[in-house]
Motif scaffolding. Structure first.
Motif, PDB file in Angstrom:
ATOM      1  N   LEU A  33       0.805  -1.219   0.000  1.00 47.92           N
ATOM      2  CA  LEU A  33       0.000   0.000   0.000  1.00 47.92           C
ATOM      3  C   LEU A  33       0.840   1.271   0.000  1.00 47.92           C
ATOM      4  CD1 LEU A  33      -2.960  -0.966   2.340  1.00 47.92           C
ATOM      5  CD2 LEU A  33      -2.850  -1.020  -0.151  1.00 47.92           C
ATOM      6  N   LYS A  34       2.067   1.184   0.499  1.00 46.59           N
ATOM      7  CA  LYS A  34       2.953   2.346   0.431  1.00 46.59           C
ATOM      8  C   LYS A  34       3.265   2.680  -1.022  1.00 46.59           C
ATOM      9  CE  LYS A  34       7.463   4.155   1.709  1.00 46.59           C
ATOM     10  NZ  LYS A  34       8.817   3.856   2.180  1.00 46.59           N
ATOM     11  N   SER A  35       3.510   1.642  -1.799  1.00 47.89           N
ATOM     12  CA  SER A  35       3.856   1.842  -3.194  1.00 47.89           C
ATOM     13  C   SER A  35       2.628   2.054  -4.075  1.00 47.89           C
ATOM     14  CB  SER A  35       4.651   0.638  -3.695  1.00 47.89           C
ATOM     15  OG  SER A  35       5.193   0.907  -4.958  1.00 47.89           O
ATOM     16  N   SER A  36       1.538   1.390  -3.741  1.00 54.93           N
ATOM     17  CA  SER A  36       0.318   1.471  -4.538  1.00 54.93           C
ATOM     18  C   SER A  36      -0.883   1.609  -3.600  1.00 54.93           C
ATOM     19  CB  SER A  36       0.184   0.211  -5.411  1.00 54.93           C
ATOM     20  OG  SER A  36      -0.880   0.336  -6.304  1.00 54.93           O
ATOM     21  N   PRO A  37      -1.145   2.836  -3.111  1.00 54.49           N
ATOM     22  CA  PRO A  37      -2.173   3.057  -2.085  1.00 54.49           C
ATOM     23  C   PRO A  37      -3.579   2.592  -2.453  1.00 54.49           C
ATOM     24  CG  PRO A  37      -0.818   5.021  -2.370  1.00 54.49           C
ATOM     25  CD  PRO A  37      -0.448   4.074  -3.473  1.00 54.49           C
ATOM     26  N   GLU A  38      -3.871   2.454  -3.738  1.00 59.26           N
ATOM     27  CA  GLU A  38      -5.210   2.035  -4.151  1.00 59.26           C
ATOM     28  C   GLU A  38      -5.263   0.557  -4.551  1.00 59.26           C
ATOM     29  OE1 GLU A  38      -6.657   4.784  -7.077  1.00 59.26           O
ATOM     30  OE2 GLU A  38      -6.101   6.515  -5.847  1.00 59.26           O
ATOM     31  N   ALA A  39      -4.238  -0.201  -4.173  1.00 56.78           N
ATOM     32  CA  ALA A  39      -4.214  -1.632  -4.502  1.00 56.78           C
ATOM     33  C   ALA A  39      -5.431  -2.339  -3.924  1.00 56.78           C
ATOM     34  CB  ALA A  39      -2.925  -2.265  -3.968  1.00 56.78           C
ATOM     35  N   ARG A  49      -3.455 -10.158  13.849  1.00 50.10           N
ATOM     36  CA  ARG A  49      -2.806  -9.492  14.973  1.00 50.10           C
ATOM     37  C   ARG A  49      -3.346  -8.070  15.107  1.00 50.10           C
ATOM     38  NH1 ARG A  49       1.043 -11.785  17.609  1.00 50.10           N
ATOM     39  NH2 ARG A  49       1.673  -9.793  18.495  1.00 50.10           N
ATOM     40  N   PRO A  50      -3.374  -7.503  16.310  1.00 48.31           N
ATOM     41  CA  PRO A  50      -3.872  -6.137  16.495  1.00 48.31           C
ATOM     42  C   PRO A  50      -3.152  -5.126  15.588  1.00 48.31           C
ATOM     43  CG  PRO A  50      -3.545  -7.195  18.624  1.00 48.31           C
ATOM     44  CD  PRO A  50      -3.006  -8.139  17.591  1.00 48.31           C
ATOM     45  N   GLU A  51      -1.836  -5.304  15.394  1.00 44.51           N
ATOM     46  CA  GLU A  51      -1.070  -4.380  14.540  1.00 44.51           C
ATOM     47  C   GLU A  51      -1.570  -4.430  13.093  1.00 44.51           C
ATOM     48  OE1 GLU A  51       1.593  -5.886  17.855  1.00 44.51           O
ATOM     49  OE2 GLU A  51       0.214  -6.794  16.414  1.00 44.51           O
ATOM     50  N   PHE A  52      -1.929  -5.626  12.650  1.00 45.22           N
ATOM     51  CA  PHE A  52      -2.449  -5.774  11.293  1.00 45.22           C
ATOM     52  C   PHE A  52      -3.786  -5.042  11.165  1.00 45.22           C
ATOM     53  CE2 PHE A  52      -4.610  -7.490   7.710  1.00 45.22           C
ATOM     54  CZ  PHE A  52      -3.620  -7.852   6.808  1.00 45.22           C
ATOM     55  N   LEU A  53      -4.679  -5.287  12.120  1.00 39.86           N
ATOM     56  CA  LEU A  53      -6.001  -4.661  12.083  1.00 39.86           C
ATOM     57  C   LEU A  53      -5.906  -3.148  12.164  1.00 39.86           C
ATOM     58  CD1 LEU A  53      -7.947  -7.127  14.406  1.00 39.86           C
ATOM     59  CD2 LEU A  53      -8.156  -6.898  11.909  1.00 39.86           C
ATOM     60  N   GLU A  54      -4.963  -2.673  12.979  1.00 43.84           N
ATOM     61  CA  GLU A  54      -4.771  -1.229  13.123  1.00 43.84           C
ATOM     62  C   GLU A  54      -4.340  -0.610  11.800  1.00 43.84           C
ATOM     63  OE1 GLU A  54      -1.827   1.799  15.556  1.00 43.84           O
ATOM     64  OE2 GLU A  54      -2.294  -0.145  16.455  1.00 43.84           O
ATOM     65  N   PHE A  55      -3.411  -1.289  11.100  1.00 45.60           N
ATOM     66  CA  PHE A  55      -2.951  -0.750   9.823  1.00 45.60           C
ATOM     67  C   PHE A  55      -4.049  -0.825   8.758  1.00 45.60           C
ATOM     68  CE2 PHE A  55      -1.072  -1.190   5.610  1.00 45.60           C
ATOM     69  CZ  PHE A  55      -0.378   0.003   5.540  1.00 45.60           C
ATOM     70  N   ALA A  56      -4.787  -1.926   8.723  1.00 40.78           N
ATOM     71  CA  ALA A  56      -5.799  -2.136   7.682  1.00 40.78           C
ATOM     72  C   ALA A  56      -7.055  -1.296   7.900  1.00 40.78           C
ATOM     73  CB  ALA A  56      -6.168  -3.609   7.614  1.00 40.78           C
ATOM     74  N   GLU A  57      -7.259  -0.825   9.121  1.00 40.23           N
ATOM     75  CA  GLU A  57      -8.481  -0.081   9.461  1.00 40.23           C
ATOM     76  C   GLU A  57      -8.639   1.156   8.570  1.00 40.23           C
ATOM     77  OE1 GLU A  57     -10.685   1.925  13.347  1.00 40.23           O
ATOM     78  OE2 GLU A  57      -8.643   1.171  13.515  1.00 40.23           O
ATOM     79  N   VAL A 121      12.074   3.364  -4.079  1.00 38.12           N
ATOM     80  CA  VAL A 121      12.237   4.792  -3.825  1.00 38.12           C
ATOM     81  C   VAL A 121      11.209   5.523  -4.671  1.00 38.12           C
ATOM     82  CG1 VAL A 121      13.805   6.766  -3.988  1.00 38.12           C
ATOM     83  CG2 VAL A 121      14.711   4.489  -3.471  1.00 38.12           C
ATOM     84  N   THR A 122      10.417   6.396  -4.063  1.00 39.05           N
ATOM     85  CA  THR A 122       9.420   7.168  -4.801  1.00 39.05           C
ATOM     86  C   THR A 122       9.616   8.649  -4.542  1.00 39.05           C
ATOM     87  OG1 THR A 122       7.832   5.349  -4.570  1.00 39.05           O
ATOM     88  CG2 THR A 122       6.947   7.488  -5.224  1.00 39.05           C
ATOM     89  N   LYS A 123       9.762   9.398  -5.628  1.00 39.44           N
ATOM     90  CA  LYS A 123       9.832  10.859  -5.567  1.00 39.44           C
ATOM     91  C   LYS A 123       8.867  11.379  -6.629  1.00 39.44           C
ATOM     92  CE  LYS A 123      13.381  11.566  -2.649  1.00 39.44           C
ATOM     93  NZ  LYS A 123      13.557  12.584  -1.644  1.00 39.44           N
ATOM     94  N   GLY A 124       7.623  11.593  -6.238  1.00 35.38           N
ATOM     95  CA  GLY A 124       6.619  12.042  -7.206  1.00 35.38           C
ATOM     96  C   GLY A 124       6.412  10.974  -8.272  1.00 35.38           C
ATOM     97  N   ASN A 125       6.677  11.327  -9.543  1.00 35.72           N
ATOM     98  CA  ASN A 125       6.503  10.390 -10.654  1.00 35.72           C
ATOM     99  C   ASN A 125       7.678   9.443 -10.826  1.00 35.72           C
ATOM    100  OD1 ASN A 125       3.914  11.080 -12.106  1.00 35.72           O
ATOM    101  ND2 ASN A 125       4.848  13.092 -11.955  1.00 35.72           N
ATOM    102  N   LEU A 126       8.774   9.726 -10.157  1.00 40.16           N
ATOM    103  CA  LEU A 126       9.948   8.861 -10.259  1.00 40.16           C
ATOM    104  C   LEU A 126       9.830   7.712  -9.269  1.00 40.16           C
ATOM    105  CD1 LEU A 126      12.827   8.333 -11.399  1.00 40.16           C
ATOM    106  CD2 LEU A 126      13.685   9.643  -9.445  1.00 40.16           C
ATOM    107  N   LYS A 127      10.032   6.502  -9.761  1.00 43.61           N
ATOM    108  CA  LYS A 127      10.018   5.332  -8.892  1.00 43.61           C
ATOM    109  C   LYS A 127      11.191   4.455  -9.285  1.00 43.61           C
ATOM    110  CE  LYS A 127       6.275   3.914  -7.104  1.00 43.61           C
ATOM    111  NZ  LYS A 127       5.002   3.381  -6.666  1.00 43.61           N
TER     112      LYS A 127
END
Length: 197
Positions: A33-39, A49-57, A121-127
């Protein structure tokens, strides 16, 4: 030698299945999701795990299914990530996914992977994607950190300007390539000169 072929997938147009709800699955989901937030990600696990649920929420493109893995969950998927803590289940997932010609990543088992989730590494349109051929994820992480520091945020402005310039060029493909090469060659030479002083 590294025989991997790097590609950049439009993951938001594909359906991803992630099996697992523990630490490793959390890391895989975060990376994706960091690389493709709309995946579009469906996650199947007997336990989260609680950490998983917290991130997915609150992530609208992530669907959680509390269940044991079953082959039926492979239906309609393009990419499968097996991240359970049971190696036999991970091997089963790989086998059943391969029968359907799906791309598979089995966490921490390079020999069972069709692809790796490398450093990005992501800088705007550069990946920029970094691969160590599964040998050292830590090295990929350190290189990513270095490139994030070295590459200026303004590089995205440069890309936008070059894209606008390219749109003004008339002529055939060969002419456009030559013109763009001349412009970008000057930029590289300038960067090299700047770093020497």
């Amino acid at each position: 030698m590294n025989h991997l072929y790097p590609i950049f997938l439009k993951v938001h147009e594909l359906n991803v299945l992630l099996i697992g709800g523990g630490f490793v699955a959390t890391e895989k989901l975060e990376f994706l999701l960091k690389s493709s937030p709309e995946a579009q990600v469906t996650v199947v696990s007997k336990f989260f795990r609680p950490e998983f649920l917290e991130f997915a929420e609150g992530k609208e493109t992530v669907t959680l299914i509390e269940d044991s893995y079953h082959e039926k969950y492979l239906g309609g998927k393009h990419i499968v990530i097996a991240a359970t803590d049971d190696k036999s289940v991970n091997r089963q997932i790989r086998g059943e996914a391969k029968e359907r010609f799906l791309l598979v990543n089995v966490a921490d088992t390079p020999e069972l992977c069709d692809f790796y989730l490398g450093g990005i590494v992501t800088k705007g349109n550069l990946k920029i994607a970094i691969s160590t051929n599964g040998k050292s994820p830590t090295t990929a992480k350190r290189l990513r950190q270095l490139l994030e520091e070295v590459l200026p945020d303004e590089i995205d402005d440069l890309l936008e300007n070059l894209n606008a310039y390219r749109a003004t060029l008339k002529g055939d493909f060969e002419y456009k390539v030559k013109a763009m090469n001349e412009v970008t060659e000057g930029l590289v030479k300038k960067e090299m000169l700047d770093t020497r002083h």
